[in-house]
Design a protein around this motif. Structure first.
Motif, PDB file in Angstrom:
ATOM      1  N   PRO A  44       0.836  -1.204   0.000  1.00  0.00           N
ATOM      2  CA  PRO A  44       0.000   0.000   0.000  1.00  0.00           C
ATOM      3  C   PRO A  44       0.871   1.254   0.000  1.00  0.00           C
ATOM      4  N   PRO A  45       0.328   2.397  -0.420  1.00  0.00           N
ATOM      5  CA  PRO A  45       1.111   3.632  -0.495  1.00  0.00           C
ATOM      6  C   PRO A  45       1.605   4.132   0.859  1.00  0.00           C
ATOM      7  N   LYS A  46       0.974   3.704   1.943  1.00  0.00           N
ATOM      8  CA  LYS A  46       1.417   4.167   3.258  1.00  0.00           C
ATOM      9  C   LYS A  46       2.706   3.487   3.717  1.00  0.00           C
ATOM     10  N   VAL A  47       3.125   2.428   3.033  1.00  0.00           N
ATOM     11  CA  VAL A  47       4.343   1.703   3.391  1.00  0.00           C
ATOM     12  C   VAL A  47       5.498   2.206   2.534  1.00  0.00           C
ATOM     13  N   THR A  48       6.575   2.631   3.181  1.00  0.00           N
ATOM     14  CA  THR A  48       7.761   3.030   2.412  1.00  0.00           C
ATOM     15  C   THR A  48       8.602   1.789   2.135  1.00  0.00           C
ATOM     16  N   ILE A  49       9.184   1.764   0.971  1.00  0.00           N
ATOM     17  CA  ILE A  49      10.023   0.629   0.582  1.00  0.00           C
ATOM     18  C   ILE A  49      11.173   0.469   1.575  1.00  0.00           C
ATOM     19  N   LEU A  50      11.780   1.563   1.989  1.00  0.00           N
ATOM     20  CA  LEU A  50      12.919   1.508   2.906  1.00  0.00           C
ATOM     21  C   LEU A  50      12.553   0.809   4.210  1.00  0.00           C
ATOM     22  N   LYS A  51      11.431   1.161   4.812  1.00  0.00           N
ATOM     23  CA  LYS A  51      11.030   0.529   6.075  1.00  0.00           C
ATOM     24  C   LYS A  51      10.715  -0.945   5.873  1.00  0.00           C
ATOM     25  N   LEU A  52      10.049  -1.269   4.768  1.00  0.00           N
ATOM     26  CA  LEU A  52       9.739  -2.665   4.479  1.00  0.00           C
ATOM     27  C   LEU A  52      11.021  -3.468   4.278  1.00  0.00           C
ATOM     28  N   VAL A  53      11.942  -2.938   3.490  1.00  0.00           N
ATOM     29  CA  VAL A  53      13.209  -3.635   3.225  1.00  0.00           C
ATOM     30  C   VAL A  53      14.002  -3.822   4.520  1.00  0.00           C
ATOM     31  N   ASN A  54      14.100  -2.766   5.335  1.00  0.00           N
ATOM     32  CA  ASN A  54      14.842  -2.879   6.591  1.00  0.00           C
ATOM     33  C   ASN A  54      14.260  -3.967   7.491  1.00  0.00           C
ATOM     34  N   SER A  55      12.950  -4.047   7.561  1.00  0.00           N
ATOM     35  CA  SER A  55      12.325  -5.086   8.382  1.00  0.00           C
ATOM     36  C   SER A  55      12.536  -6.471   7.784  1.00  0.00           C
ATOM     37  N   LEU A  56      12.336  -6.594   6.481  1.00  0.00           N
ATOM     38  CA  LEU A  56      12.538  -7.899   5.833  1.00  0.00           C
ATOM     39  C   LEU A  56      13.961  -8.401   6.043  1.00  0.00           C
ATOM     40  N   MET A  57      14.935  -7.529   5.824  1.00  0.00           N
ATOM     41  CA  MET A  57      16.335  -7.938   5.965  1.00  0.00           C
ATOM     42  C   MET A  57      16.700  -8.186   7.430  1.00  0.00           C
ATOM     43  N   GLY A  58      16.275  -7.309   8.318  1.00  0.00           N
ATOM     44  CA  GLY A  58      16.630  -7.438   9.726  1.00  0.00           C
ATOM     45  C   GLY A  58      16.022  -8.654  10.388  1.00  0.00           C
ATOM     46  N   VAL A  59      14.726  -8.824  10.215  1.00  0.00           N
ATOM     47  CA  VAL A  59      14.040  -9.953  10.849  1.00  0.00           C
ATOM     48  C   VAL A  59      14.527 -11.276  10.267  1.00  0.00           C
ATOM     49  N   SER A  60      14.654 -11.354   8.946  1.00  0.00           N
ATOM     50  CA  SER A  60      15.099 -12.619   8.344  1.00  0.00           C
ATOM     51  C   SER A  60      16.527 -12.953   8.762  1.00  0.00           C
ATOM     52  N   SER A  61      17.400 -11.962   8.829  1.00  0.00           N
ATOM     53  CA  SER A  61      18.783 -12.205   9.253  1.00  0.00           C
ATOM     54  C   SER A  61      18.824 -12.728  10.683  1.00  0.00           C
ATOM     55  N   ARG A  62      18.121 -12.072  11.569  1.00  0.00           N
ATOM     56  CA  ARG A  62      18.124 -12.453  12.977  1.00  0.00           C
ATOM     57  C   ARG A  62      17.542 -13.861  13.174  1.00  0.00           C
TER      58      ARG A  62
END
Length: 138
Positions: free
Chosen positions: A72-90
């Motif tokens: 959705p437009p309310k989600v920034t790509i940067l925040k989504l990417v940071n969460s995807l990378m951070g959570v998956s890495s951990r």
């Protein structure tokens, strides 16, 4: 194809937004096997649900993964990417000892860089032509 182009609605907007994301492992090390990728897809689907996004497609190789995300437009790509990378890495480093041994010095699974491109809809040449053909007020 119809589900891929499904129009979504928000409180004040109607949208179809897709992004193709690519994440590369730190130092491009080839560390992923099938078990890693299966678990990673589950983790990334969970993160996407938290952001009210949809992971349309997921696949990967030994040193990188590809994601097609409907967001959705309310989600920034940067925040989504940071969460995807951070959570998956951990989570992957917690669950797979082989990844911990491989990345014990840097404590990071992913490179700090990523690739993102918007996808779907008409080709840029068609959009450009559509905009050019509008009558500009004199």
């Amino acid at each position: 194809m119809a589900e891929y182009q499904q129009i979504r609605t928000g409180r004040h907007c109607t949208f179809v937004l897709h992004a193709h994301l690519v994440f590369v492992t730190k130092y491009r090390h080839k560390v992923f096997g099938d078990a890693h990728l299966k678990r990673m897809e589950e983790i990334m689907r969970s993160v996407c649900e938290d952001f009210e996004t949809e992971l349309v497609e997921f696949n990967g190789e030994a040193n990188h993964v590809h994601l097609l995300v409907n967001f959705p437009p309310k989600v920034t790509i940067l925040k989504l990417v940071n969460s995807l990378m951070g959570v998956s890495s951990r989570r992957l480093r917690q669950e797979f000892a082989d990844l911990v041994r491989h990345y014990w010095r840097v404590q990071r699974l992913w490179s700090g860089s990523y690739f993102a491109v918007s996808v779907g809809g008409a080709p840029l040449s068609i959009v450009k032509q559509y905009i050019e053909q509008h009558n500009r007020p004199a």
